[in-house]
Design a protein around this motif. Sequence first.
Motif, PDB file in Angstrom:
ATOM      1  N   THR A   1      34.295  -6.497 -28.969  1.00 24.07           N
ATOM      2  CA  THR A   1      35.222  -7.312 -29.848  1.00 24.07           C
ATOM      3  C   THR A   1      34.523  -7.718 -31.153  1.00 24.07           C
ATOM      4  N   GLN A   2      35.069  -7.557 -32.221  1.00 28.15           N
ATOM      5  CA  GLN A   2      34.548  -8.017 -33.457  1.00 28.15           C
ATOM      6  C   GLN A   2      34.503  -9.592 -33.611  1.00 28.15           C
ATOM      7  N   TYR A   3      33.397 -10.328 -33.789  1.00 29.63           N
ATOM      8  CA  TYR A   3      33.584 -11.526 -33.755  1.00 29.63           C
ATOM      9  C   TYR A   3      32.847 -12.063 -35.288  1.00 29.63           C
ATOM     10  N   ALA A   4      33.320 -13.289 -35.883  1.00 34.19           N
ATOM     11  CA  ALA A   4      32.608 -13.697 -37.007  1.00 34.19           C
ATOM     12  C   ALA A   4      32.262 -15.316 -36.900  1.00 34.19           C
ATOM     13  N   LEU A   5      31.167 -15.587 -37.281  1.00 31.58           N
ATOM     14  CA  LEU A   5      30.870 -17.140 -37.416  1.00 31.58           C
ATOM     15  C   LEU A   5      30.623 -17.343 -38.438  1.00 31.58           C
ATOM     16  N   HIS A   6      31.375 -18.639 -38.832  1.00 28.54           N
ATOM     17  CA  HIS A   6      31.428 -19.273 -39.826  1.00 28.54           C
ATOM     18  C   HIS A   6      30.744 -20.764 -39.911  1.00 28.54           C
ATOM     19  N   TYR A   7      29.598 -20.823 -40.693  1.00 28.58           N
ATOM     20  CA  TYR A   7      28.740 -21.918 -40.865  1.00 28.58           C
ATOM     21  C   TYR A   7      29.389 -23.111 -41.297  1.00 28.58           C
ATOM     22  N   PRO A   8      29.576 -24.324 -40.650  1.00 24.61           N
ATOM     23  CA  PRO A   8      30.063 -25.436 -41.544  1.00 24.61           C
ATOM     24  C   PRO A   8      29.324 -26.221 -42.546  1.00 24.61           C
TER      25      PRO A   8
ATOM     26  N   THR B   1      39.641 -32.298 -29.140  1.00 26.42           N
ATOM     27  CA  THR B   1      41.205 -31.985 -29.443  1.00 26.42           C
ATOM     28  C   THR B   1      41.428 -30.689 -30.091  1.00 26.42           C
ATOM     29  N   GLU B   2      40.257 -30.074 -30.938  1.00 24.68           N
ATOM     30  CA  GLU B   2      40.263 -28.970 -31.584  1.00 24.68           C
ATOM     31  C   GLU B   2      39.145 -27.845 -30.954  1.00 24.68           C
ATOM     32  N   ASN B   3      39.743 -27.190 -30.152  1.00 30.00           N
ATOM     33  CA  ASN B   3      38.766 -26.168 -29.510  1.00 30.00           C
ATOM     34  C   ASN B   3      39.479 -24.797 -29.259  1.00 30.00           C
ATOM     35  N   ALA B   4      40.524 -24.426 -30.026  1.00 28.68           N
ATOM     36  CA  ALA B   4      41.340 -23.269 -30.023  1.00 28.68           C
ATOM     37  C   ALA B   4      40.167 -21.876 -30.121  1.00 28.68           C
ATOM     38  N   GLU B   5      39.237 -21.882 -30.770  1.00 25.00           N
ATOM     39  CA  GLU B   5      38.309 -20.733 -30.915  1.00 25.00           C
ATOM     40  C   GLU B   5      37.431 -20.593 -29.481  1.00 25.00           C
ATOM     41  N   ALA B   6      36.667 -21.822 -29.313  1.00 27.18           N
ATOM     42  CA  ALA B   6      36.257 -22.026 -28.091  1.00 27.18           C
ATOM     43  C   ALA B   6      36.992 -21.562 -26.884  1.00 27.18           C
ATOM     44  N   LYS B   7      37.897 -22.105 -26.664  1.00 26.73           N
ATOM     45  CA  LYS B   7      39.154 -21.727 -25.617  1.00 26.73           C
ATOM     46  C   LYS B   7      39.289 -20.430 -25.637  1.00 26.73           C
TER      47      LYS B   7
ATOM     48  N   GLU C   1      17.320  -1.543 -31.113  1.00 25.61           N
ATOM     49  CA  GLU C   1      18.299  -2.132 -29.873  1.00 25.61           C
ATOM     50  C   GLU C   1      18.853  -3.483 -30.495  1.00 25.61           C
ATOM     51  N   PRO C   2      20.202  -3.431 -30.329  1.00 30.25           N
ATOM     52  CA  PRO C   2      20.965  -4.649 -31.092  1.00 30.25           C
ATOM     53  C   PRO C   2      20.618  -5.791 -30.194  1.00 30.25           C
ATOM     54  N   GLY C   3      20.444  -5.857 -29.126  1.00 35.77           N
ATOM     55  CA  GLY C   3      20.105  -7.227 -28.463  1.00 35.77           C
ATOM     56  C   GLY C   3      21.059  -7.942 -28.014  1.00 35.77           C
ATOM     57  N   GLU C   4      20.662  -9.379 -27.907  1.00 34.95           N
ATOM     58  CA  GLU C   4      21.724 -10.233 -27.551  1.00 34.95           C
ATOM     59  C   GLU C   4      21.673 -11.374 -28.472  1.00 34.95           C
ATOM     60  N   LEU C   5      22.649 -12.236 -28.553  1.00 35.77           N
ATOM     61  CA  LEU C   5      22.890 -13.482 -29.530  1.00 35.77           C
ATOM     62  C   LEU C   5      23.360 -14.613 -28.522  1.00 35.77           C
ATOM     63  N   THR C   6      22.649 -15.725 -28.632  1.00 37.77           N
ATOM     64  CA  THR C   6      23.178 -16.847 -28.158  1.00 37.77           C
ATOM     65  C   THR C   6      23.596 -18.063 -29.128  1.00 37.77           C
ATOM     66  N   VAL C   7      24.831 -18.498 -29.163  1.00 30.42           N
ATOM     67  CA  VAL C   7      25.422 -19.370 -30.033  1.00 30.42           C
ATOM     68  C   VAL C   7      26.085 -20.721 -29.434  1.00 30.42           C
ATOM     69  N   LYS C   8      25.505 -21.725 -29.879  1.00 32.68           N
ATOM     70  CA  LYS C   8      26.158 -23.236 -29.673  1.00 32.68           C
ATOM     71  C   LYS C   8      27.094 -23.468 -30.248  1.00 32.68           C
ATOM     72  N   ILE C   9      28.295 -23.782 -29.797  1.00 37.37           N
ATOM     73  CA  ILE C   9      29.523 -24.306 -30.684  1.00 37.37           C
ATOM     74  C   ILE C   9      29.798 -25.654 -30.400  1.00 37.37           C
ATOM     75  N   LYS C  10      30.119 -26.374 -31.278  1.00 37.22           N
ATOM     76  CA  LYS C  10      30.191 -27.747 -31.448  1.00 37.22           C
ATOM     77  C   LYS C  10      31.537 -27.920 -31.699  1.00 37.22           C
ATOM     78  N   TYR C  11      32.329 -28.655 -31.297  1.00 41.25           N
ATOM     79  CA  TYR C  11      33.739 -28.835 -31.662  1.00 41.25           C
ATOM     80  C   TYR C  11      34.266 -30.268 -31.170  1.00 41.25           C
ATOM     81  N   ARG C  12      35.354 -30.383 -31.744  1.00 39.63           N
ATOM     82  CA  ARG C  12      36.222 -31.789 -31.354  1.00 39.63           C
ATOM     83  C   ARG C  12      36.825 -31.433 -30.043  1.00 39.63           C
TER      84      ARG C  12
END
Length: 89
Positions: A39-46, A15-21, A2-13
Amino acid sequence: LEPGELTVKIKYRKTENAEAKAMEDEFYGTVEDNSEATTQYALHYPVVGKPSRIFNGIITSVSEPLAAGEDMVQEFKFKLSGPIERGTW
């Protein structure tokens, strides 16, 4: 498995929140349309090398953005429709 769920906390500036918005807009649009399209999503670690993870899913929950100094933090929950794949590492 079972794929399950994923929780992601996103931190952003503030004035720079296009992806979160865009993800917040997608969530509220899905709720209004009563849609369950994934939808297909891609997480990119900073960090060095910018590792990534790719997955398909639907956003099931969005928290209100909270101020963290000059940054904002927002939590997104996803229901996965398959395994999380390693992108670059």
